[in-house]
Design an enzyme around this catalytic site. Structure first.
Site, PDB file in Angstrom:
ATOM      1  N   HIS A  41    -114.444 -39.465-113.064  1.00 52.37           N
ATOM      2  CA  HIS A  41    -115.544 -38.678-113.623  1.00 52.37           C
ATOM      3  C   HIS A  41    -116.142 -37.752-112.576  1.00 52.37           C
ATOM      4  CE1 HIS A  41    -118.469 -38.237-116.961  1.00 52.37           C
ATOM      5  NE2 HIS A  41    -119.309 -37.889-115.993  1.00 52.37           N
ATOM      6  N   ASP A  43    -118.677 -34.017-112.620  1.00 55.51           N
ATOM      7  CA  ASP A  43    -119.462 -33.145-113.494  1.00 55.51           C
ATOM      8  C   ASP A  43    -119.532 -31.690-113.043  1.00 55.51           C
ATOM      9  OD1 ASP A  43    -120.726 -34.451-115.868  1.00 55.51           O
ATOM     10  OD2 ASP A  43    -121.327 -35.915-114.368  1.00 55.51           O
ATOM     11  N   GLU A 152    -117.865 -36.348-122.479  1.00 62.49           N
ATOM     12  CA  GLU A 152    -118.837 -37.393-122.155  1.00 62.49           C
ATOM     13  C   GLU A 152    -119.857 -37.529-123.275  1.00 62.49           C
ATOM     14  OE1 GLU A 152    -121.520 -39.035-118.434  1.00 62.49           O
ATOM     15  OE2 GLU A 152    -121.039 -36.907-118.521  1.00 62.49           O
ATOM     16  N   HIS A 179    -123.395 -41.137-125.129  1.00 62.75           N
ATOM     17  CA  HIS A 179    -124.021 -40.857-123.839  1.00 62.75           C
ATOM     18  C   HIS A 179    -125.326 -41.650-123.813  1.00 62.75           C
ATOM     19  CE1 HIS A 179    -125.890 -38.438-120.523  1.00 62.75           C
ATOM     20  NE2 HIS A 179    -124.706 -38.709-120.021  1.00 62.75           N
ATOM     21  N   HIS A 220    -121.516 -45.851-120.714  1.00 69.68           N
ATOM     22  CA  HIS A 220    -122.687 -45.422-121.492  1.00 69.68           C
ATOM     23  C   HIS A 220    -122.915 -46.206-122.776  1.00 69.68           C
ATOM     24  CE1 HIS A 220    -124.352 -42.005-119.286  1.00 69.68           C
ATOM     25  NE2 HIS A 220    -123.131 -41.604-119.034  1.00 69.68           N
ATOM     26  N   HIS A 241    -117.079 -44.306-115.338  1.00 66.15           N
ATOM     27  CA  HIS A 241    -118.017 -44.306-114.205  1.00 66.15           C
ATOM     28  C   HIS A 241    -119.109 -45.343-114.452  1.00 66.15           C
ATOM     29  CE1 HIS A 241    -119.638 -41.552-117.141  1.00 66.15           C
ATOM     30  NE2 HIS A 241    -120.723 -41.267-116.458  1.00 66.15           N
ATOM     31  N   ASP A 349    -118.651 -39.871-110.232  1.00 65.41           N
ATOM     32  CA  ASP A 349    -119.779 -39.188-110.885  1.00 65.41           C
ATOM     33  C   ASP A 349    -120.407 -38.133-109.979  1.00 65.41           C
ATOM     34  OD1 ASP A 349    -121.358 -38.554-113.046  1.00 65.41           O
ATOM     35  OD2 ASP A 349    -122.815 -40.135-112.726  1.00 65.41           O
TER      36      ASP A 349
END
Length: 419
Positions: A41, A43, A152, A179, A220, A241, A349
């Site tokens: 993961h 971003d 995500e 999420h 999540h 993650h 992450d």
């Protein structure tokens, strides 16, 4: 004759002597050269949106250290640091806020898939879009970084199996079921329970992900959603993650009861570098800070300057307790104890957090983590599983499940069936 005998004896002793022991640094280096990190993961795509409006003309991905501003830290990721960190495959998150209405979330997800693919295409000597396990292997053989796309949050598909299939056709290869908020068909770890896990539609959505070959990501989601997905999925799942709840009590982490089931499922938890998920002291500090901010806002309504001043004073009196490499390694140790070495991966992450742990500040620092694991007795084979081979096995398992379901027709629900 005596000299010849002595020489022969010395040679025999040399040949029989054990090889010099490798240092932890050498073990980690050998593992990462043989099996580079497949990170679960990152971003960067949302950073491209928030910092650059998804305009790549002035963006230089060879070095992003100059992206620091008065209000934001520099980005954690660029090509130079990916190389330094021995990252060979990267799941790029096409995150969009869970607060969006579903139609808006679908549109924004399309835009984030577009910018991720454009970024990869800008650097063809360094990166390649990967849509399969074979693509990842080919990229590794060519010395390029395999870029994979993960959605995500299930809000990205607007509760539509048709949209899910179209996202797959556009290149998305995993989806996190929720999420920070519930979807109309699944409970999130950080929202009040609404469905008791997965609804019937949510279970069929997992089956459809198995059918088309999309990886089911359970970061999540609530513990009940995790259990429901493991009940339904015929393919290995991932936590892209997350870390171990027994070490850090954050709701985003994975309880031991679920870790035990990963052995049966063949899935993996990609242990994350998020400070508040790996250090219990950091988690408690975050909660206390949130409580103080809520208290000040309640006391001083309509007076934001007073709240800001109060928070500055609180921060000065309560320094942040930093997380570090040992904290992340402790989670990996725990997962190995409960689920086994085959259930571990890495999901940093980076660029989804404001800062990383001490010693793990950005994507260049993965060798330090693997050196720490080698110091703790992990073998080169163990490290290769953690860095790359476990995720490759999961990817091939997902693809094999899809092939085995070739005769299963697409799952169908009326429009809005996820409601």
């Amino acid at each position: 004759m005596l000299r010849r005998f002595a020489t022969a004896s010395a040679l025999a002793a040399l040949l029989c002597a054990p090889a010099l022991a490798q240092t932890p640094e050498e073990i980690a280096q050998a593992a990462l050269e043989a099996a580079p990190v497949w990170d679960g993961h990152n971003d960067v795509p949302i950073q491209l949106r928030s910092r650059f409006g998804n305009e790549l003309g002035a963006f230089d991905f060879t070095n992003t250290r100059a992206t620091k501003t008065e209000t934001r830290n520099a980005m954690h990721t660029d090509l130079a640091r990916l190389r330094a960190g021995h990252v060979g495959a990267q799941w790029w998150s096409v995150y969009v806020p869970a607060s969006l209405d579903e139609p808006e979330a679908v549109e924004m997800t399309l835009e984030q898939i577009d910018v991720a693919k454009r970024l990869i295409a800008l650097y063809p000597d360094d990166m390649i879009l990967a849509l399969s396990a074979d693509d990842v292997e080919a990229a590794r053989a060519q010395g390029r970084i395999a870029g994979l796309i993960g959605m995500e949050g299930g809000h990205s598909i607007g509760s539509s199996l048709a949209v899910l299939r179209q996202m797959y056709d556009l290149g998305a290869r995993y989806m996190t079921l929720t999420h920070s908020r519930n979807t109309p068909w699944a409970d999130s770890a950080t929202d009040d329970p609404e469905h008791g896990g997965l609804t019937d539609f949510g279970k069929d959505l997992v089956r459809e992900m198995n059918r088309i070959g999309m990886v089911v990501d359970l970061s999540h989601v609530s513990e009940k959603t995790m259990m429901d997905a493991l009940d339904v999925s015929r393919a290995p799942v991932i936590f892209s993650h997350s870390s171990a709840r027994a070490i850090n009590g954050h709701a985003r982490n994975v309880p031991d009861a679920v870790l035990r089931r990963l052995r049966e499922n063949g899935g993996i938890i990609m242990v994350t570098a998020v400070p508040g998920f790996i250090s219990e002291d950091a988690r408690v500090w975050n909660a206390q800070r949130d409580a103080e901010e809520a208290r000040l806002k309640a006391l001083w309504q309509g007076q934001p300057d007073v709240v800001v001043a109060g928070m500055s004073a609180w921060d000065e009196a309560n320094p942040y307790p930093p997380a570090n490499i040992a904290d992340m390694a402790d989670h990996i140790d725990h997962v190995r104890k409960i689920a086994g070495i085959d259930a571990i991966g890495i999901g940093g992450d980076y660029d989804g957090i404001p800062f990383g742990p001490e010693g793990l500040e950005d994507v260049s620092t993965y060798p330090a983590l693997f050196t720490e694991l080698a110091r703790r007795g992990y073998s080169q084979e163990d490290l290769e599983k953690i860095s790359f081979r476990n995720m490759m096995r999961v990817m091939r398992g997902v693809e094999a499940t899809s092939a085995a379901m070739a005769d299963v027709p697409p799952y169908e629900y009326p429009a809005g069936g996820g409601e």
